[in-house]
Design an enzyme around this catalytic site. Structure first.
Site, short mmCIF file in Angstrom:
data_model
loop_
_atom_site.label_atom_id
_atom_site.label_comp_id
_atom_site.label_asym_id
_atom_site.label_seq_id
_atom_site.Cartn_x
_atom_site.Cartn_y
_atom_site.Cartn_z
N HIS A 150 0.86 -1.19 0.00
CA HIS A 150 0.00 0.00 0.00
C HIS A 150 0.89 1.23 0.00
O HIS A 150 1.74 1.40 0.88
CB HIS A 150 -0.92 0.02 1.22
CG HIS A 150 -1.91 1.15 1.19
ND1 HIS A 150 -3.19 1.00 0.71
CD2 HIS A 150 -1.78 2.46 1.56
CE1 HIS A 150 -3.82 2.17 0.80
NE2 HIS A 150 -2.99 3.07 1.29
N CYS A 151 0.70 2.09 -0.99
CA CYS A 151 1.54 3.27 -1.13
C CYS A 151 0.72 4.52 -0.79
O CYS A 151 -0.24 4.85 -1.49
CB CYS A 151 2.07 3.38 -2.56
SG CYS A 151 3.10 4.85 -2.84
N PRO A 152 1.09 5.23 0.27
CA PRO A 152 0.32 6.44 0.63
C PRO A 152 0.46 7.55 -0.41
O PRO A 152 -0.42 8.40 -0.52
CB PRO A 152 0.93 6.85 1.97
CG PRO A 152 2.30 6.25 1.98
CD PRO A 152 2.19 4.97 1.22
N ASN A 156 -3.41 4.36 -2.45
CA ASN A 156 -4.02 3.12 -2.93
C ASN A 156 -3.05 1.97 -2.75
O ASN A 156 -1.85 2.17 -2.55
CB ASN A 156 -4.39 3.25 -4.41
CG ASN A 156 -5.47 2.26 -4.83
OD1 ASN A 156 -5.96 1.48 -4.01
ND2 ASN A 156 -5.83 2.28 -6.09
#
Length: 300
Positions: A150-152, A156
């Site tokens: 999960h990449c802030p 997403n």
């Protein structure tokens, strides 16, 4: 839990199944995660890219007396910046491969027509049947197929459906960061020779501060995105997500390595469409709808 000779193994115990077997259809919907930290990071990404465009265009290129220098660098930098922002949007607004919520029901289990004794897994957090290589994301609150992480910064998960756009995002951000660094160094040394008298419309202190901040931003972005780009390409070529690598999971699937993995992620044989974040985009009417389970989501 057994049903028709099939066993359902819970990841965690003592969690009730949802009563409804209704599946959530992702087609035709714009995926968006309402996470405060992620939305702030996504806004900062856009702000920093737009800041870089402002400095490159108005501090370095437009004051230049060379028409071709301004034209070539201006077209190249802004074109790559548009592709980077488009890739960011596609990564953020594309369903990464979410498994339908609450499908772990008796009726759904019987419809799978599994072989006797075959083991399948239920996620107790979103009450869904977990496909192979799916992992639960605590921020998206869903199980994601082939979840990498999960990449802030894109607000997403990076998964089965949007990994291609994330790779393009990291590649284009690294490209414009390197381009901005080269332009900044060239502009700085040029201005030193003429003592800043004719190289910028801004005063020397303001121009220097803008350039210093741009250089720091470009170095950080270039380092981060170049590493992420290399990591993603390595994962694709080895058909192994970052979560699977960290957990040291032994592959139970047939691996598609090297070009087969690249073609699976980017779709089809190598072509210019691999580098186009707009490929497959269909624009339709966008409206806000409210789901029965509460909350709101975007629908097209």
């Amino acid at each position: 839990m057994q049903s028709s000779g099939h066993r359902l193994r819970d990841v965690e115990q003592h969690h009730p199944l949802l009563g409804s077997g209704e599946e959530e259809v992702a087609v035709g919907r714009v995926w968006f995660i309402q996470d405060g930290c992620g939305m702030v990071c996504a806004f900062m990404t856009w702000f920093l890219v737009l800041y870089a465009q402002f400095v490159v265009n108005f501090v370095m290129l437009l004051p230049s007396k060379s028409f071709w220098y301004t034209l070539i660098n201006g077209v190249a930098f802004n074109f790559l910046a548009v592709l980077a922002l488009a890739s960011h949007l596609r990564t953020m607004l594309t369903d990464p491969g979410a498994v339908p919520k609450g499908n772990a029901t008796k009726e759904y289990m019987e419809s799978l027509q599994l072989k006797p004794g075959e083991v399948i897994y239920k996620c107790p957090k979103c009450c869904s049947i977990k496909p192979e290589r799916a992992h639960h994301c605590s921020i998206c609150k869903r199980c994601i197929r082939k979840m990498d992480h999960h990449c802030p910064w894109v607000n997403n998960c990076v998964g089965e459906n949007n990994q291609r756009f994330f790779v393009l995002f990291t590649m284009y951000i690294a490209s414009i960061s390197l381009h901005a660094l080269c332009l900044s160094f060239f502009h700085f040394f040029t201005c030193v020779k003429v003592q800043w008298s004719e190289c910028s419309d801004f005063s020397p202190p303001v121009a220097v501060m803008l350039l210093i901040f741009l250089c720091l931003e470009a170095i950080l972005f270039l380092t981060f995105t170049a590493v992420m780009f290399g990591t993603q390409i390595h994962s694709i070529c080895n058909d192994e997500t970052e979560i699977e690598r960290l957990k040291n999971e032994k592959p139970t699937w047939e691996r598609r390595v090297r070009w087969e993995g690249m073609k699976a992620v980017f779709g089809g044989p190598p072509s210019l469409l691999w580098f186009n974040p707009f490929a497959g985009l269909r624009l339709r009417r966008l409206r806000m709808v409210h789901s029965r389970k509460g909350g709101s989501e975007f629908s097209v």
